[in-house]
Every structure is written in structure tokens, then in C-alpha cells.
Scaffold this active site. Structure first.
Site, mmCIF file in Angstrom:
data_model
loop_
_atom_site.group_PDB
_atom_site.id
_atom_site.type_symbol
_atom_site.label_atom_id
_atom_site.label_comp_id
_atom_site.label_asym_id
_atom_site.label_seq_id
_atom_site.Cartn_x
_atom_site.Cartn_y
_atom_site.Cartn_z
ATOM 1 N N GLY A 113 0.825 -1.172 0.000
ATOM 2 C CA GLY A 113 0.000 0.000 0.000
ATOM 3 C C GLY A 113 0.873 1.240 0.000
ATOM 4 O O GLY A 113 2.019 1.214 0.456
ATOM 5 N N TYR A 114 0.344 2.342 -0.511
ATOM 6 C CA TYR A 114 1.113 3.582 -0.664
ATOM 7 C C TYR A 114 0.725 4.591 0.401
ATOM 8 O O TYR A 114 -0.436 4.918 0.574
ATOM 9 C CB TYR A 114 0.930 4.135 -2.075
ATOM 10 C CG TYR A 114 1.690 3.261 -3.029
ATOM 11 C CD1 TYR A 114 3.013 3.525 -3.318
ATOM 12 C CD2 TYR A 114 1.127 2.102 -3.529
ATOM 13 C CE1 TYR A 114 3.748 2.678 -4.115
ATOM 14 C CE2 TYR A 114 1.857 1.239 -4.324
ATOM 15 C CZ TYR A 114 3.160 1.538 -4.620
ATOM 16 O OH TYR A 114 3.899 0.683 -5.395
ATOM 17 N N LEU A 115 1.750 5.066 1.110
ATOM 18 C CA LEU A 115 1.552 6.058 2.162
ATOM 19 C C LEU A 115 1.603 7.464 1.602
ATOM 20 O O LEU A 115 0.935 8.363 2.101
ATOM 21 C CB LEU A 115 2.621 5.896 3.247
ATOM 22 C CG LEU A 115 2.679 4.518 3.900
ATOM 23 C CD1 LEU A 115 3.879 4.425 4.824
ATOM 24 C CD2 LEU A 115 1.399 4.222 4.638
#
Length: 130
Positions: free
Chosen positions: A1-3
Site C-alpha cells: 500500500g502507498y503512504l
């Protein structure tokens, strides 16, 4: 997942069965980019994935395939990107030659749609030609 994404930099969290990593990637220059990866506690990764990720989670299983001494990372995607399979090889130099197995498809390094950060925003299943 991308922060976080933006300014040519991405920050992602990735969880395996027993380990997790925080990865920072710099802007792409040609087909390469700076990358820094750090082990983090699996519990922290789970919390980050659940509470801080921007956009959808990219689901995939990674396989290491060794062909004539070359190490390919083959990603088999699931979820919204099911059906997509991408092979990647780390090179010391972008011009470095490497063996090309028959199963290796077209070069997509220059196509930003195949970046995981983009697949999180625009999954392969949404592409008209997928």
C-alpha cells in the site's frame, strides 16, 4: 500500500508472511530510480496498511525465478490487477545485457501504467486492452 506519492517520490509499506518493509523510491530516470528499503515490524505494517494507505492496496505474490544465472522477480497480481504478471530484473547498469527467457514479454519499464503506485490508482482490470 502507498503512504505517499508526489514530486517523483513514493513511500510504500509492503507486508509478507513473516516480514514487512518500508520503501522510499525516488524519481525515475530512464528505467532506473533510487530505492531505499527498511525492515519494519509486521504489526506496524498491518496498522499502516489499514489506516494510512492512499488508494487501493496492490495485491501480488512475488516469485524469484533464476534463469541462466539472472534473478528475475516475477509478480503475479491478484484483486483488481488479477491476470497481470510482470517480471523485473535488477541491473547494475541500464545498458547491461541479460538472458531473455522465452516467457519474458514486452519491455514495459518506460510505461508508467505498470508501476505499482499507478496500479493502485488505475488497476489493470480497468484498462481497455487488459
Amino acid at each position: 500500500g502507498y503512504l505517499a506519492r508526489g514530486g517523483g517520490c513514493t513511500v510504500r509499506v509492503r507486508a509478507g508472511e513473516d516480514e514487512a518493509w518500508l520503501t522510499l523510491k525516488g524519481p525515475t530516470t530512464g528505467i532506473s530510480r533510487a530505492e531505499y528499503e527498511y525492515l519494519i515490524p509486521l504489526a506496524d505494517a498491518s496498522e499502516l496498511l489499514e489506516t494510512f494507505c492512499v488508494g487501493a492496496i496492490v495485491e501480488k505474490t512475488r516469485f524469484l525465478v533464476i534463469y541462466e544465472g539472472a534473478h528475475f522477480e516475477v509478480d503475479v497480481f491478484a484483486g483488481n490487477n488479477a491476470g497481470l504478471v510482470v517480471a523485473e530484473i535488477e541491473l547494475d547498469d541500464p545498458a547491461q545485457q541479460f538472458p531473455r527467457p522465452d516467457w519474458l514479454g514486452p519491455e514495459v519499464s518506460d510505461d508508467p501504467r505498470y508501476r505499482n503506485s499507478r496500479l493502485a490508482q488505475n488497476p489493470w482490470s480497468n484498462w481497455p486492452d487488459s
